[in-house]
Design an enzyme around this catalytic site. Structure first.
Site, short mmCIF file in Angstrom:
data_model
loop_
_atom_site.label_atom_id
_atom_site.label_comp_id
_atom_site.label_asym_id
_atom_site.label_seq_id
_atom_site.Cartn_x
_atom_site.Cartn_y
_atom_site.Cartn_z
N ASP A 31 -12.97 4.18 2.54
CA ASP A 31 -13.44 2.92 1.96
C ASP A 31 -12.44 1.80 2.15
OD1 ASP A 31 -11.55 4.01 0.21
OD2 ASP A 31 -12.47 3.04 -1.53
N CYS B 50 0.14 11.68 1.26
CA CYS B 50 1.41 11.00 1.47
C CYS B 50 1.93 10.56 0.10
CB CYS B 50 1.23 9.79 2.37
SG CYS B 50 2.69 8.72 2.41
N ASN C 122 -7.65 3.13 -10.56
CA ASN C 122 -6.35 2.59 -10.16
C ASN C 122 -5.24 3.56 -10.55
OD1 ASN C 122 -4.51 0.63 -9.16
ND2 ASN C 122 -4.10 -0.04 -11.26
N GLU D 20 -13.20 5.50 -7.63
CA GLU D 20 -11.91 4.82 -7.58
C GLU D 20 -11.39 4.58 -8.99
OE1 GLU D 20 -8.69 3.51 -5.95
OE2 GLU D 20 -10.35 3.58 -4.52
N ASP E 248 -11.10 10.17 3.25
CA ASP E 248 -10.26 9.60 2.21
C ASP E 248 -10.66 10.24 0.88
OD1 ASP E 248 -8.42 7.79 1.00
OD2 ASP E 248 -10.12 6.54 0.41
N ARG E 249 -9.80 10.16 -0.13
CA ARG E 249 -10.13 10.78 -1.42
C ARG E 249 -10.70 9.76 -2.40
NH1 ARG E 249 -5.63 12.94 -5.59
NH2 ARG E 249 -6.11 10.89 -6.49
N ASP E 250 -9.85 8.91 -2.95
CA ASP E 250 -10.26 7.98 -4.01
C ASP E 250 -11.17 6.89 -3.44
OD1 ASP E 250 -8.57 9.32 -5.88
OD2 ASP E 250 -6.87 8.29 -4.98
N CYS F 158 7.32 5.51 5.96
CA CYS F 158 7.12 6.82 6.57
C CYS F 158 6.08 6.74 7.68
CB CYS F 158 6.67 7.83 5.52
SG CYS F 158 5.07 7.39 4.79
N ARG G 172 1.93 7.60 5.70
CA ARG G 172 1.11 6.73 4.85
C ARG G 172 0.13 5.96 5.72
NH1 ARG G 172 0.74 4.18 -0.12
NH2 ARG G 172 0.15 1.99 -0.04
N LYS G 173 -1.16 6.12 5.44
CA LYS G 173 -2.15 5.35 6.20
C LYS G 173 -1.89 3.85 6.04
CE LYS G 173 -5.42 7.43 3.89
NZ LYS G 173 -6.74 7.80 3.32
#
Length: 417
Positions: free
Chosen positions: A381, A333, A262, A260, A252-254, A352, A355-356
């Site tokens: 996370d 995504c 927002n 993190e 994951d990225r953020d 879609c 999107r996780k």
């Protein structure tokens, strides 16, 4: 189709290894570098070679002869004076009347040559360059690609200290159409990367980047020579051919790599989490690919454009590169299923399969890079990351608490043992 191997350099940087033979003939585990290249090309059905030789070139011709010992045919062009990496090509127009590969003679590689040739032909390219991420982009020649794989710009080293660019390095392996030769002055010293390719781009010729995670490394310095020898001994070189499935560690990225924020929508908001670059370095030095899969609803919310998101990812790759780490690929995504925001982009407000927790990004990456999902992991996370991994059939999904120090690093160390 012919393979041209450029082997005219003096090997000044690697002279401490052996200054009495040309660098293309320096043995790696008992065999000259060029012999590996000949054997690779032959395994893909390419049997016609032209060797461009210079300094101590008679040692190359004495060893390889006409190539019959390897079941191939070899011609020679000997430079009486150094012509750079391109100058001699301009004198071979009569022999290079069809598309041809260009190798540098000091390179150990194992790539799927058929796959690269198919890409070149599908793109109808004048030139195709193999490009890949590496752990020192700051002192490498970088290639900026458009979405369709065509070259947008070259960044030749040395770089401006403030350069932000995706980590795609020119690996100095090419397929050229004969049209490229028209831009090379015969017998005049010039270089493919610094002179010829930028000139072709200025003239709107179709140059394309073939992205590959396969093994290709020059052994032009003593340290790189030692690395290549070790990689040969450990069997790493052949395993990275794209014909062989590899596992990946999806990230994951953020909140996993960067802190993190927002709805992060500006590059200045990026801040690497402690230990993240070190974790990715560990992945880079393992059998695993490091691939980011990230939900980015900022596109659907119209908080940033696709171009701005690309710049954010280029910034992330630049930051990691400064820490000697790289990502093999980034998938995102742009969708979001919930409508009702006044500024939203309605074309992205859809349900879609990417999107996780949906597995679409992971499945696409597996198809693109021949990834063995059954041996792969995802680290994130959020419970959505865990579910995406389960839905894709990964070996394991790992949920981390990034409030804990070095959370990503600890997770990667456990995977790698």
């Amino acid at each position: 189709m012919k393979v041209v191997i450029i082997a005219g350099g003096k090997g000044t940087r690697i002279a401490s290894v052996n200054k009495d033979i040309p660098k293309a003939m320096i043995p790696v585990e008992g065999k000259p570098v060029m012999e590996y290249e000949v054997e690779l090309a032959k395994s893909y059905g390419f049997r016609e070679f032209i060797f461009i030789t210079g300094h101590l070139g008679d040692q190359i011709s004495d060893y390889f002869g006409d190539g019959s010992r390897w079941g191939v045919s070899i011609e020679y062009f000997h430079e009486e004076q150094p012509l750079g990496t391109a100058g001699a090509l301009g004198m071979l127009k009569d022999k290079l009347t069809e598309d041809f590969f260009v190798f540098y003679g000091d390179t150990i590689l194992d790539i799927d040559m058929t796959a690269m040739l198919n890409y070149h032909q599908q793109q109808h390219a004048d030139a195709t360059l193999l490009v890949h991420p590496n752990d020192h982009p700051y002192d490498s020649d970088l290639v900026d690609l458009n979405e369709d794989g065509t070259v947008r710009q070259f960044f030749i080293k040395p770089h401006d200290a403030h350069l932000v660019c995706r980590n795609l390095v020119n690996a100095s392996l090419f397929i050229f159409a004969p049209s490229i030769l028209s831009e090379i002055a015969p017998g005049r010293k010039s270089h493919i990367e610094k002179d010829i390719l930028p000139r072709c781009l200025e003239k709107k010729m179709r140059l394309c980047g073939y992205v590959s995670f396969e093994y290709i490394k020059d052994m032009g310095t003593p340290d790189r020579y030692d690395d290549v020898c070790n990689d040969i001994r450990r069997g790493i070189v052949g395993k990275r051919n794209r014909k062989n499935q590899r596992p990946a560690i999806f990230l994951d990225r953020d909140g996993t790599i960067n802190k993190e924020v927002n709805l992060l929508c500006r590059p200045e908001q990026l801040e690497l989490i402690e230990g993240a670059a070190e974790a990715i370095r560990l992945i880079n030095n393992s059998e695993y690919l490091a691939i980011v899969v990230t939900n980015q609803p900022v596109i659907a919310r119209n908080l940033c454009t696709l171009e701005q998101l690309e710049h954010i990812h280029a910034t992330l790759e630049t930051m990691l590169g400064a820490e000697y780490a790289y990502l093999n690929a980034i998938y995102y995504c742009p969708h979001h299923p919930d409508s009702g925001y006044p500024e939203e982009r309605k074309e992205y407000k859809i349900k879609c399969d990417c999107r996780k927790p949906a597995p679409g990004m992971l499945l696409k990456a597996a198809k693109d890079w021949n990834i063995d999902l059954s041996r792969s992991y995802i680290i994130g996370d959020s419970q959505k990351d865990v579910e995406a991994g389960e839905n894709a059939g990964l070996l394991r999904s790992i949920l981390i608490d990034t409030n804990q120090p070095n959370a990503l690093l600890n997770a990667v160390e456990k995977i790698l043992g």
